[in-house]
Scaffold this active site. Structure first.
Site, mmCIF file in Angstrom:
data_model
loop_
_atom_site.group_PDB
_atom_site.id
_atom_site.type_symbol
_atom_site.label_atom_id
_atom_site.label_comp_id
_atom_site.label_asym_id
_atom_site.label_seq_id
_atom_site.Cartn_x
_atom_site.Cartn_y
_atom_site.Cartn_z
ATOM 1 C CB SER A 99 -1.166 0.068 1.300
ATOM 2 O OG SER A 99 -1.939 -1.113 1.190
ATOM 3 C CG LEU A 139 -11.379 10.203 -4.499
ATOM 4 C CD1 LEU A 139 -11.739 11.707 -5.085
ATOM 5 C CD2 LEU A 139 -11.272 9.030 -5.341
ATOM 6 C CB THR A 140 -11.975 8.092 0.843
ATOM 7 O OG1 THR A 140 -11.612 6.933 -0.553
ATOM 8 C CG2 THR A 140 -12.880 7.444 1.681
ATOM 9 N N PRO A 142 -15.093 11.135 4.969
ATOM 10 C CG PRO A 142 -14.719 12.333 6.835
ATOM 11 C CD PRO A 142 -14.645 12.479 5.481
ATOM 12 N N GLY A 347 -4.997 -24.662 11.869
ATOM 13 C CA GLY A 347 -5.841 -24.878 13.115
ATOM 14 C C GLY A 347 -5.748 -23.832 14.147
ATOM 15 C CD GLU A 371 -6.363 1.880 -4.592
ATOM 16 O OE1 GLU A 371 -6.196 1.168 -5.627
ATOM 17 O OE2 GLU A 371 -5.398 2.005 -3.697
#
Length: 392
Positions: A99, A139-140, A142, A347, A371
């Site tokens: 990232s 860009l994003t 809340p 497990g 994204e």
């Protein structure tokens, strides 16, 4: 001519598709991750930190991993396939490291390289390619993720200046970035701005208490009347075409990267199954375990083959956004299933940080929705298949 021996690590012989240069890029990034990430990443994840991120960025710059598919300005000019191989190897170590590289190169640097002025490119890109300046991509918000057209961050004219006000959320690299590419509404539509993070009114508080991507810096961006000169705007980007084009470039890296996380979990499960004994023999000798491993191998290598195909199309200038959605939807979804199946083979040990499986599984829960969520990529493909838009 006889066929070569079967290679359990490369059952389809996909390495035959790679050139010597491709293999050299892959091996360089794999070795860097083995030396600099794998010894410490479990501890970083447990503590929820990525210490020394600026040093890591400079090292990634020194091996040409930042903005590596871009041309000029100190960038490596690598092929799309080579960039994809790098993403796979980085995410095989941890999604947070991939990232860091994706946001730096495919979002922040790509935005400036594709949409910026020559002055912006000359000022920022060489230092970003070297890892001397870390970038982020705002860009994003809340209240606006899948629907970026509804963003509230606003840029208004004040004489020849711009004044930005608003908030961005879930921003990788935000609190360590020296430059932010921020998208905002204006009277003339959505525009992108190159924002030095030392500008008055800009702040980036780090987001804590994450249970995914813990070895990654995630922040909120707060823009409190940040004043920028007229030349801060990206001149070639108007409307959502700009940010969505950047996201498409970054999603391509995810198509490869998710397979790196899946590969690590698959290989961990294979080795565990060969040594863990129950009922007097290794569990890898039981039919149900072998069925799980076979299914995991099929999906893993199908996903890598799909990523390779998309990379060749990108290198040929033929890759469409719908095809990237195809790859992101399939590969992340299958990678999560591979990680979950690996957990069942291990497990109770599967939940321990002594093994990488649960760390990758929880990281991929973020990769699944950032994204472009599963639902958004399904709708992109649905529209492409039917010609009918179902977004609204």
């Amino acid at each position: 001519m006889s066929a070569p021996p079967f290679d359990p690590r490369d059952p389809l012989g996909l390495d035959d598709l790679l050139s010597a240069e491709d293999l050299a890029v892959r091996d360089t990034v794999r070795q860097w991750a083995a030396d600099r990430v794998l010894p410490d990443v479990a501890g970083w994840y447990e503590r929820g930190e990525l210490p020394g991120i600026r040093e890591l960025a400079r090292e990634l710059g020194s091996i040409g991993a930042l903005g590596m598919s871009l041309e000029g300005y100190g960038c490596a000019g690598a092929s799309a396939v080579q960039y994809g191989l790098a993403c796979l190897e980085l995410e095989a170590a941890d999604s947070g490291i991939r990232s860091l590289v994706s946001v730096q190169g495919s979002l922040a640097m790509y935005a400036i390289h594709r949409f910026g002025s020559e002055e912006q490119k000359q000022h920022w890109l060489p230092r970003m390619a070297a890892g001397e300046v870390i970038g982020c991509f705002g860009l994003t918000e809340p209240d606006h993720g899948s629907d970026p057209a509804g963003m509230r961050t606003y840029a208004k004219r004040d004489g020849s200046d711009w004044v930005l006000t608003g908030r961005k959320m879930w921003i990788t690299n935000g609190s360590v970035a020296g430059v932010a590419v921020v998208w905002a509404r204006t009277d003339d539509g959505i525009r992108g701005f190159v924002v030095p993070t030392d500008a008055p009114g800009f702040s980036a508080p780090e987001i804590k208490h994450k249970w995914s991507l813990r070895a990654s810096v995630t922040s909120e961006l707060i823009l409190d009347a940040v004043r920028l000169p007229a030349d801060a705007v990206l001149p070639e980007a108007t409307g959502l075409r700009g940010p969505l084009g950047c996201l498409n470039h970054a999603r391509y890296g995810i198509v490869w990267g998710a397979m790196g996380a899946a590969r690590t979990c698959f290989e961990t499960a294979v080795e565990y199954a060969k040594t863990r004994e129950q009922f007097g023999r290794p569990i890898g000798g039981f039919q149900l375990t072998q069925a799980k491993l076979a299914d995991m191998a099929v999906e893993l290598h199908k996903g890598i083959l799909l990523a390779h195909h998309l990379g060749r199309r990108m290198d040929a200038g033929k890759l469409r956004p719908e095809q990237v959605s195809f790859g992101k939807l399939n590969n992340v979804r299958e990678a999560i299933e591979i990680c979950r199946t690996a957990r069942t083979i291990l497990g109770a040990n599967g939940i321990s940080l002594e093994y990488p499986v649960m760390r990758h599984a929880t990281n991929l829960e973020s990769v699944l929705t950032y994204e472009g969520t599963v639902e958004m990529h399904q709708l992109v493909l649905g529209k492409a298949l039917t010609g009918i838009e179902a977004f609204r």
